[in-house]
Design a protein around this motif. Structure first.
Motif, PDB file in Angstrom:
ATOM      1  N   ASP A 253       0.827  -1.210   0.000  1.00 22.03           N
ATOM      2  CA  ASP A 253       0.000   0.000   0.000  1.00 22.03           C
ATOM      3  C   ASP A 253       0.861   1.259   0.000  1.00 22.03           C
ATOM      4  OD1 ASP A 253      -2.763  -1.225   0.442  1.00 22.03           O
ATOM      5  OD2 ASP A 253      -1.578  -2.128   2.054  1.00 22.03           O
ATOM      6  N   VAL A 254       2.021   1.163   0.639  1.00 26.03           N
ATOM      7  CA  VAL A 254       3.001   2.252   0.643  1.00 26.03           C
ATOM      8  C   VAL A 254       4.367   1.640   0.371  1.00 26.03           C
ATOM      9  CG1 VAL A 254       4.102   4.086   1.971  1.00 26.03           C
ATOM     10  CG2 VAL A 254       1.662   3.616   2.295  1.00 26.03           C
ATOM     11  N   LEU A 255       5.087   2.212  -0.567  1.00 30.82           N
ATOM     12  CA  LEU A 255       6.446   1.764  -0.871  1.00 30.82           C
ATOM     13  C   LEU A 255       7.422   2.869  -0.466  1.00 30.82           C
ATOM     14  CD1 LEU A 255       4.882  -0.376  -2.453  1.00 30.82           C
ATOM     15  CD2 LEU A 255       6.544  -0.116  -4.317  1.00 30.82           C
ATOM     16  N   LEU A 256       8.493   2.488   0.205  1.00 30.36           N
ATOM     17  CA  LEU A 256       9.532   3.425   0.628  1.00 30.36           C
ATOM     18  C   LEU A 256      10.794   3.195  -0.195  1.00 30.36           C
ATOM     19  CD1 LEU A 256       9.229   2.947   4.517  1.00 30.36           C
ATOM     20  CD2 LEU A 256       7.962   4.561   3.080  1.00 30.36           C
ATOM     21  N   LEU A 257      11.397   4.271  -0.635  1.00 28.40           N
ATOM     22  CA  LEU A 257      12.693   4.216  -1.328  1.00 28.40           C
ATOM     23  C   LEU A 257      13.604   5.227  -0.651  1.00 28.40           C
ATOM     24  CD1 LEU A 257      11.940   4.195  -5.196  1.00 28.40           C
ATOM     25  CD2 LEU A 257      13.045   2.373  -3.881  1.00 28.40           C
ATOM     26  N   LYS A 258      14.403   4.773   0.294  1.00 27.90           N
ATOM     27  CA  LYS A 258      15.255   5.701   1.054  1.00 27.90           C
ATOM     28  C   LYS A 258      16.702   5.639   0.574  1.00 27.90           C
ATOM     29  CE  LYS A 258      16.478   7.162   5.713  1.00 27.90           C
ATOM     30  NZ  LYS A 258      17.878   6.799   5.938  1.00 27.90           N
ATOM     31  N   ARG A 259      17.212   6.805   0.158  1.00 29.71           N
ATOM     32  CA  ARG A 259      18.587   6.935  -0.337  1.00 29.71           C
ATOM     33  C   ARG A 259      18.894   5.874  -1.406  1.00 29.71           C
ATOM     34  NH1 ARG A 259      21.798  10.605   2.298  1.00 29.71           N
ATOM     35  NH2 ARG A 259      21.280  11.202   4.442  1.00 29.71           N
ATOM     36  N   CYS A 269      16.637   4.796 -12.790  1.00 31.40           N
ATOM     37  CA  CYS A 269      15.595   5.204 -11.835  1.00 31.40           C
ATOM     38  C   CYS A 269      14.207   5.025 -12.430  1.00 31.40           C
ATOM     39  CB  CYS A 269      15.798   6.661 -11.422  1.00 31.40           C
ATOM     40  SG  CYS A 269      17.128   6.912 -10.225  1.00 31.40           S
ATOM     41  N   VAL A 270      14.051   5.340 -13.711  1.00 27.94           N
ATOM     42  CA  VAL A 270      12.743   5.178 -14.350  1.00 27.94           C
ATOM     43  C   VAL A 270      12.345   3.703 -14.343  1.00 27.94           C
ATOM     44  CG1 VAL A 270      11.494   5.356 -16.542  1.00 27.94           C
ATOM     45  CG2 VAL A 270      12.907   7.268 -15.747  1.00 27.94           C
ATOM     46  N   THR A 271      13.305   2.809 -14.602  1.00 27.50           N
ATOM     47  CA  THR A 271      13.019   1.365 -14.533  1.00 27.50           C
ATOM     48  C   THR A 271      12.560   0.975 -13.134  1.00 27.50           C
ATOM     49  OG1 THR A 271      14.615   0.846 -16.269  1.00 27.50           O
ATOM     50  CG2 THR A 271      14.014  -0.944 -14.777  1.00 27.50           C
ATOM     51  N   LEU A 272      13.310   1.399 -12.118  1.00 27.99           N
ATOM     52  CA  LEU A 272      12.964   1.091 -10.729  1.00 27.99           C
ATOM     53  C   LEU A 272      11.604   1.666 -10.356  1.00 27.99           C
ATOM     54  CD1 LEU A 272      13.385   0.329  -7.759  1.00 27.99           C
ATOM     55  CD2 LEU A 272      14.921   2.295  -7.543  1.00 27.99           C
ATOM     56  N   LEU A 273      11.382   2.918 -10.697  1.00 25.54           N
ATOM     57  CA  LEU A 273      10.118   3.566 -10.354  1.00 25.54           C
ATOM     58  C   LEU A 273       8.946   2.916 -11.082  1.00 25.54           C
ATOM     59  CD1 LEU A 273      11.334   7.284 -10.409  1.00 25.54           C
ATOM     60  CD2 LEU A 273      10.706   5.948  -8.386  1.00 25.54           C
ATOM     61  N   GLY A 274       9.205   2.408 -12.286  1.00 23.88           N
ATOM     62  CA  GLY A 274       8.161   1.684 -13.004  1.00 23.88           C
ATOM     63  C   GLY A 274       7.757   0.415 -12.271  1.00 23.88           C
ATOM     64  N   HIS A 275       8.737  -0.303 -11.730  1.00 26.53           N
ATOM     65  CA  HIS A 275       8.430  -1.492 -10.928  1.00 26.53           C
ATOM     66  C   HIS A 275       7.627  -1.112  -9.690  1.00 26.53           C
ATOM     67  CE1 HIS A 275      10.708  -4.053 -13.490  1.00 26.53           C
ATOM     68  NE2 HIS A 275      11.901  -3.653 -13.084  1.00 26.53           N
ATOM     69  N   CYS A 276       7.988   0.016  -9.082  1.00 32.71           N
ATOM     70  CA  CYS A 276       7.259   0.475  -7.898  1.00 32.71           C
ATOM     71  C   CYS A 276       5.811   0.818  -8.251  1.00 32.71           C
ATOM     72  CB  CYS A 276       7.952   1.690  -7.289  1.00 32.71           C
ATOM     73  SG  CYS A 276       9.552   1.336  -6.523  1.00 32.71           S
ATOM     74  N   ARG A 277       5.622   1.489  -9.385  1.00 33.77           N
ATOM     75  CA  ARG A 277       4.250   1.837  -9.797  1.00 33.77           C
ATOM     76  C   ARG A 277       3.404   0.570  -9.950  1.00 33.77           C
ATOM     77  NH1 ARG A 277       2.123   1.538 -14.587  1.00 33.77           N
ATOM     78  NH2 ARG A 277       4.144   1.532 -15.666  1.00 33.77           N
ATOM     79  N   ARG A 278       3.955  -0.448 -10.584  1.00 32.15           N
ATOM     80  CA  ARG A 278       3.196  -1.678 -10.798  1.00 32.15           C
ATOM     81  C   ARG A 278       2.939  -2.430  -9.492  1.00 32.15           C
ATOM     82  NH1 ARG A 278       6.179  -1.147 -15.527  1.00 32.15           N
ATOM     83  NH2 ARG A 278       8.048  -2.115 -14.635  1.00 32.15           N
ATOM     84  N   ALA A 279       3.802  -2.205  -8.493  1.00 38.34           N
ATOM     85  CA  ALA A 279       3.654  -2.906  -7.210  1.00 38.34           C
ATOM     86  C   ALA A 279       2.678  -2.223  -6.266  1.00 38.34           C
ATOM     87  CB  ALA A 279       5.019  -3.025  -6.523  1.00 38.34           C
ATOM     88  N   LEU A 280       2.285  -0.978  -6.575  1.00 37.50           N
ATOM     89  CA  LEU A 280       1.371  -0.248  -5.701  1.00 37.50           C
ATOM     90  C   LEU A 280      -0.046  -0.806  -5.809  1.00 37.50           C
ATOM     91  CD1 LEU A 280       2.450   3.488  -6.162  1.00 37.50           C
ATOM     92  CD2 LEU A 280       2.647   2.118  -4.078  1.00 37.50           C
ATOM     93  N   ARG A 281      -0.633  -1.062  -4.675  1.00 39.14           N
ATOM     94  CA  ARG A 281      -2.037  -1.470  -4.653  1.00 39.14           C
ATOM     95  C   ARG A 281      -2.916  -0.255  -4.949  1.00 39.14           C
ATOM     96  NH1 ARG A 281      -1.068  -5.057   0.808  1.00 39.14           N
ATOM     97  NH2 ARG A 281      -0.197  -6.899  -0.241  1.00 39.14           N
ATOM     98  N   PRO A 282      -4.169  -0.463  -5.348  1.00 41.55           N
ATOM     99  CA  PRO A 282      -5.059   0.671  -5.660  1.00 41.55           C
ATOM    100  C   PRO A 282      -5.077   1.709  -4.534  1.00 41.55           C
ATOM    101  CG  PRO A 282      -6.097  -1.382  -6.310  1.00 41.55           C
ATOM    102  CD  PRO A 282      -4.843  -1.763  -5.565  1.00 41.55           C
ATOM    103  N   GLY A 283      -4.863   2.963  -4.914  1.00 41.55           N
ATOM    104  CA  GLY A 283      -4.831   4.041  -3.932  1.00 41.55           C
ATOM    105  C   GLY A 283      -3.518   4.155  -3.184  1.00 41.55           C
ATOM    106  N   GLY A 284      -2.538   3.334  -3.566  1.00 43.76           N
ATOM    107  CA  GLY A 284      -1.256   3.326  -2.864  1.00 43.76           C
ATOM    108  C   GLY A 284      -0.381   4.526  -3.200  1.00 43.76           C
ATOM    109  N   ARG A 285       0.676   4.686  -2.406  1.00 45.91           N
ATOM    110  CA  ARG A 285       1.587   5.816  -2.600  1.00 45.91           C
ATOM    111  C   ARG A 285       3.039   5.347  -2.524  1.00 45.91           C
ATOM    112  NH1 ARG A 285       0.692   9.193   2.075  1.00 45.91           N
ATOM    113  NH2 ARG A 285      -0.444   7.415   2.915  1.00 45.91           N
TER     114      ARG A 285
END
Length: 353
Positions: A253-259, A269-285
């Motif tokens: 529901d929430v993904l953290l990417l610290k440092r 970074c775009v590749t990584l962030l794309g994976h994060c987008r797909r991993a977010l549940r509906p309404g996630g951040r």
């Protein structure tokens, strides 16, 4: 009448121009010697001088006996550290560890000793010496110094990797409570700390939010040193998932990417962030926890760290506009940036409409 140093040279007298050049030379020479202080700090961290001062004042000779070092040279290092308030020397030649220097000890909460050793490690020090290579070639200097990229070098050098991961954990411990408090988190759900190292941030998040469950995601050799086991406050609310975030990211529901993002170039970074987008549940951040470089001339740790990234890695520190662009390329939208009271900010993103 005092002259204005910002006044064009053509409008100043020859004497004023010459005096300005003298001051400039003196300033630049003094600044060029600045690298010696971190070297002295590293020497003190390596030899455990601060631990030897834990029981009270001691002379250089007494400290040398306790640390197995040379008394005369140790005195010279301590004398320089005293100029920046790490230690203080009294009239009898005894040194005291100041409040500023306490975190150089290894036996105190928020010890910075491991972080000092990491930041002054040869993996950062030697490429920084070759910074001109970054300017002339447009690439990191690390490959030229060590013959391979930063993380490939770590993969084959366990000792260096240990210095890095333990140092990063120590560096993070200082900021994690404030960052966890600044994150706007739901009452329930799953928080995934992507590339979360030893789990210091996730531990703070779960402590502050008893209704949340957490997933610590990283490579197997990093997770082997995690700190969640045995923490009663978070018992039964966490799990670990081994993996490479350039391949996939656990759902949450929430993904953290610290440092993390500052280690990598824009395309990575775009590749990584794309994976994060797909991993977010509906309404996630997605919460990107990194420095946001201010657009002014004021000193900021991110501006120093940015050059360290340039010399040793392929990444960089980024401005708000840089983050907005990266997120947009990955199908995300920057929703807001929250201060944390540390050098890092919470860059919050949601799936783009």
């Amino acid at each position: 009448m005092p002259h204005d140093e910002n006044q064009p040279a053509a409008d100043r007298s020859p004497q004023a121009v010459e005096e300005g050049l003298r001051r400039s030379a003196a300033f630049l020479i003094d600044e060029a010697l600045g690298f010696v202080f971190p070297a002295a700090l590293r020497a003190a961290a390596d030899t455990g001088v601060a631990d030897a001062l834990a029981d009270g004042p001691a002379t250089a000779a007494e400290l040398a006996a306790a640390t197995g070092t040379d008394a005369r040279n140790l005195y010279r290092v301590l004398r320089l550290l005293a100029t920046r308030g790490v230690v203080a020397e009294d009239g009898h030649g005894r040194f005291t560890l100041t409040e500023t220097g306490q975190a150089l000890r290894s036996d105190v909460p928020y010890s910075a000793r491991s972080a000092v050793r990491m930041l002054t490690d040869r993996t950062f020090w030697r490429p920084a010496e070759r910074m001109a290579h970054c300017l002339t070639e447009g690439t990191t200097a690390f490959d030229a110094v060590f013959g391979m990229p930063f993380f490939d070098h770590f993969a084959q050098d366990e000792e260096t990797a240990a210095v890095f991961h333990v140092g990063m954990a120590a560096m993070s411990d200082v900021e994690n409570p404030a960052i966890a408090a600044a994150c706007d988190l739901p009452d329930t759900g799953t928080v995934v700390d992507v590339g979360g190292g030893h789990g210091g941030l996730l531990l703070e998040v779960l402590r502050r939010n008893p209704g949340l469950e957490g997933v610590l995601h990283d490579r197997a050799h990093v997770l082997a040193g995690h700190r969640l086991e045995g923490e009663k406050e978070v018992a039964g609310r966490w799990s670990t998932v081994e993996g490479d975030f350039f391949t996939a990211v656990p759902a949450g529901d929430v993904l953290l990417l610290k440092r993390i993002t500052h280690d990598w170039d824009d395309d990575a970074c775009v590749t990584l962030l794309g994976h994060c987008r797909r991993a977010l549940r509906p309404g996630g951040r997605l919460l990107v926890l990194d420095a946001v470089v201010p657009r002014d001339d004021a000193p900021h740790q991110a501006k120093t760290m940015d050059l360290m990234m340039m010399a040793s890695l392929t990444g960089r520190e980024r401005t708000e506009a840089d983050f907005a662009d990266l997120l947009d390329r990955a199908g995300l939208r920057l929703s807001r940036i929250l201060p944390t009271g540390t050098v890092l900010s919470v860059v919050e993103a949601v799936v783009a409409d």
